[in-house]
Enzyme design. Sequence first.
Site, PDB file in Angstrom:
ATOM      1  N   LYS A  87      18.843  58.659  74.709  1.00 11.55           N
ATOM      2  CA  LYS A  87      18.668  58.984  73.219  1.00 11.55           C
ATOM      3  C   LYS A  87      20.036  59.352  72.619  1.00 11.55           C
ATOM      4  O   LYS A  87      20.788  59.954  73.320  1.00 11.55           O
ATOM      5  CB  LYS A  87      17.654  60.090  72.965  1.00 11.55           C
ATOM      6  CG  LYS A  87      17.248  60.346  71.552  1.00 11.55           C
ATOM      7  CD  LYS A  87      16.205  61.493  71.463  1.00 11.55           C
ATOM      8  CE  LYS A  87      15.752  61.745  70.247  1.00 11.55           C
ATOM      9  NZ  LYS A  87      14.595  62.795  69.965  1.00 11.55           N
ATOM     10  N   SER A  94      10.608  61.702  67.381  1.00 12.98           N
ATOM     11  CA  SER A  94      11.738  61.231  67.095  1.00 12.98           C
ATOM     12  C   SER A  94      12.373  60.060  68.246  1.00 12.98           C
ATOM     13  O   SER A  94      13.211  59.348  68.011  1.00 12.98           O
ATOM     14  CB  SER A  94      12.800  62.190  66.925  1.00 12.98           C
ATOM     15  OG  SER A  94      13.048  62.899  68.007  1.00 12.98           O
ATOM     16  N   SER A 100       8.405  65.118  70.188  1.00 14.02           N
ATOM     17  CA  SER A 100       9.413  63.863  69.998  1.00 14.02           C
ATOM     18  C   SER A 100       9.436  62.920  71.277  1.00 14.02           C
ATOM     19  O   SER A 100       9.990  61.816  71.299  1.00 14.02           O
ATOM     20  CB  SER A 100      10.898  64.057  69.554  1.00 14.02           C
ATOM     21  OG  SER A 100      10.769  64.601  68.329  1.00 14.02           O
TER      22      SER A 100
END
Lengths: 96, 487, 485
Positions: free
Chosen positions: B80, B155, B179
């Site tokens: 990420k 997310s 997330s």
Amino acid sequence: MTNTSSIDIEYVANLARLDLTENEKKKFSAQLEEVLKYFERINEVDVTDVEPMAHAFPVFNVWDEDRAEEGFTVEEALKNAPAKRDDQIVVPKVVE
Amino acid sequence: MSDLFYKTAGELSGLLVKREISSWDLTQAVIERTKAVETKVNAFLSYNEAAALKQAKNSDERIARGESRGPLEGIPVGLKDIIAVNGEQLSCGSKILEKFNSPYDATSAINLKNAGAVLWGRLNMDEFAMGSSTENSAYQVTSNPWDIERIPGGSSGGSAASVAAGEAILSIGSDTGGSIRQPASFCGVVGLKPTYGLISRYGLVAYASSLDQIGPFARSVEDVAILLQAIASHDRLDSTSIKVDIPDYRTVLKQEDRRWKLGVPTEYFSDGLDKEVGVAIENAIKFFENNGCEIVNVSLPHTELAVPVYYIIATAEASSNLARYDGIRYSHRSDRAIDSIDLYFKSRAEGFGEEVKRRIILGTYVLSSGYYDAYYLRAQKVRTLIRQDFIKSFEKVDALLTPTSPTVAFKIGERSEDPLSMYLSDIYTISLNLAGLPGISVPCGFNSDKMPIGLQVIGKPYCEAEILAIAHKFERSHDFYKEHPKL
Amino acid sequence: MKYEAVIGLEVHVQLNTKSKMFTRVAYNYAAPPNSLTNPVIMGLPGTLPVMNKGAIEKTITVGLIFNCEIAKISKWDRKNYFYPDMPKNYQISQYDQPLCMGGEVEIELPGPSRNIMGKHRKVQLTRIHLEEDTGKSTHHTLDSTLDFNRSGTPLIEIVSEPDLYSGEEAFAYLTALRTNLMYIDISDCDMEKGQMRCDVNISVREVGVTELGVKVELKNLNTISGVRNGIEFEIERQIKVLENNEKIVQETRLWNAERGITVSMRSKEQAHDYRYFPDPDLMPVKIKKETIKRLSNQLPEMPFDKQRRFLEDYDLPYTITSVICPDKSLSDFFEATVSLYNKPQPIANLIANDLLRELSSAGTGGPLPLSECKIDPQHIASLARMVDEGVISKQVAQDIFIEIFSTGDVPEKVIEEKGLKQSSNTTELEVVCRDIIDNNPKPAEEFKAGKKNAINALKGQVMKATKGKANPKIIDEILRKLMVE
């Protein structure tokens, strides 16, 4: 902003150093009103004698002994700086 | 060998060690797969083929010398774009860090390198991890590989979608309010949020410091165990990192025959829960019951307050954490500023997206003079009550079973104009962050639209091994993990 | 109408730790710009703070010498405000649970004259907390430049109650703070290097009124005398305003040392709303009784206590104690010397006069530190002993001191080489004395006639003739003997 509004968006945006457009101000005020109203639920519960929880697990004295280790070179430190001169970062004139 | 990119790390590592395949071939297969499907999925903000292949070559050389660093040796792992890797971009899905190149490594990145992993690409995310759909990325909208009209969750949407689509074997995400678990659930993969403090946050860009945790994504529970093993470590650079004995997670998976006592929190099965999701979860609960586990109804009475408490604490911390993006030492600098104060206002206005601005405003407000006690302090007290709910339940049970999300993945654009409804969709995941507990989402079925549904297993602090074993038992008794999206 | 001023001081002191407050990179004053940073200091995304145990213990030590209550549990808060030289745009500080609470600082006010001790008084403290320092901005005509070397240096803030009433008192308070803090070696307290900084809150009210007047904050006070002068000017200014029936404006004013006045900052001062909240990245500090005990046991005797003991035990004059006692190394040096040769007074004189004089003329930009000079307690003890034993005269001792200060030689060697030994050889001296009496009939006659003081003129002549090497006691004896004959 309407009279019933409880959020002074100008004041808060100023604290947050954020320029908001008139549209954003209007939109955020309305949305935040709604969210804050929803937040009021936390007043329904009795928190007398309840300790606030700042950390997931209470641990104390997480520290290092005082010793110096190697840091950045000047180049590394200033690698992402938008403007620099004489190994310092340049900013528009600072007003007190 | 066909479809290398859909094999698990567990399988691949065996092939690599036996030298039936090379990391170079595997990495090449993942690169090609990425190129083939990325136009539909849009999971990556950037990737560097040459850099990945170079790491693969190093892995192959180590394997050839008999110096394999373990089960992650030579396996491509996506990151990420919120985890710092020296020399790579670190944008957090934000324009304000568009040009930022990290001059240092996150502890988790160092751990991955030390485990021999091939670091592969920078994965898309909601800007500064603020969102549940990855629509808040300043760069692109990532699609759910099961239906490209739908969001992948967020997310860590890029992390979940890339693993689901075979664009990475494994990936790393971060979880502040769900997330990792929610996108894992939406994309039909396994995602784990560890106990707060198990994985160092050093180098994880902070959204809400007291809630953020890094965690793994994979297509099997065993792979999640392998990746967790590599990144869990005590770190003296993170004062909230905890010293605990870390078990061999992969070995512990084999305690499948334990007869766990599993709790079902009644509050998690209320009105908001989608019918089809509810049925899938009920079936999962029945499975455990039929396999010798005791199912106990438990109560988490403060569940409803988790959403407001979470948004008060998270936005307050975020408003302070994001103050450093000011266009001075790094980050976007407006060229329209007349003085240093104006520089802040303009750079931040130009650099941050709408949801980030909204949360900064909200967080600044709840901390501002006169409101601190009513919001932040009170939220911290209610946070204590939420944790106590869990502690009480865990006196009776080993773990809790819940849905990961009240719904399956929704359509792109469906909720983006209604922040409150978006916030409410986090209801089953955020309590764990508030209480610091570990949770795993494991696929437990599909709805009638063939969209994946996730089962969440919640554990006691540092009992990752337990919830991995529970999830593993469920996974191996079902075929959901064998299915892949058609792209 | 009579007015009185009420003054409170906020003093920031940089701790002299090896590394910074929340990360382990070094700090020193003169390093090239931005050469003492790391990811944490630059406030890079993803970085986290880790406390410096040494800085916490130094702060507790400060609390102990000022009799503060040491917190059982202390925590860290973020103070949120934007400033270009503050990398995170929040400062990690302590809001409601500082390390030290309350406390007092003993001060000495000026006495009626330099050789008489002034009145002592205890100034009440509010608290002492620990925080991180900011970087440094340099302002140019068109822009400003930033150096983050100083950023993150441990900084303690010592907050006094509004318990000071004049510029002289503030001067005495800062002097006492500085002396005490240097005694425990936690800072060099050099105001010109920014190691000690002082902000003043000052208000004036009519005598007899109990509430405080409107508070003015005074900044830009870069020396201890600057603080005194700034306060004195500001008190006068505020009294004049009140006497003209005008109102004092609550504001921040800057001391302009060159012009000797305070000037309003006239900034659009925004209401401070620092949004303090507990820093989630740092765990609280729990201070154990054993830690306090261990740190207490390491405390040295503090300067005013030492001064009282020196006055009492060594019977030294006040002036000399007020020179020696505020300097820990000097007073340790003194006591080391006395332990070698137990004659405190001449030793104190040699240290307070000869040694300090030579140190200050040897140094460049300030006196040479005692640790760097070649004189040790053995040198001074020997000198004092030899004067006492009549081996050398006091005057020769002074010359020898200058010599050994620059060479580091033992005094015996200098005396030997230069033949400075005091002559006690009566036969030789008798020849000289007889000569002097013969050549100075007038004083000799006067002495014989009963004017006993006249002998001094003769002694002086003998000393001159022997270049100071003659033992005055023996000369006296010989002269008397010769003149009686």
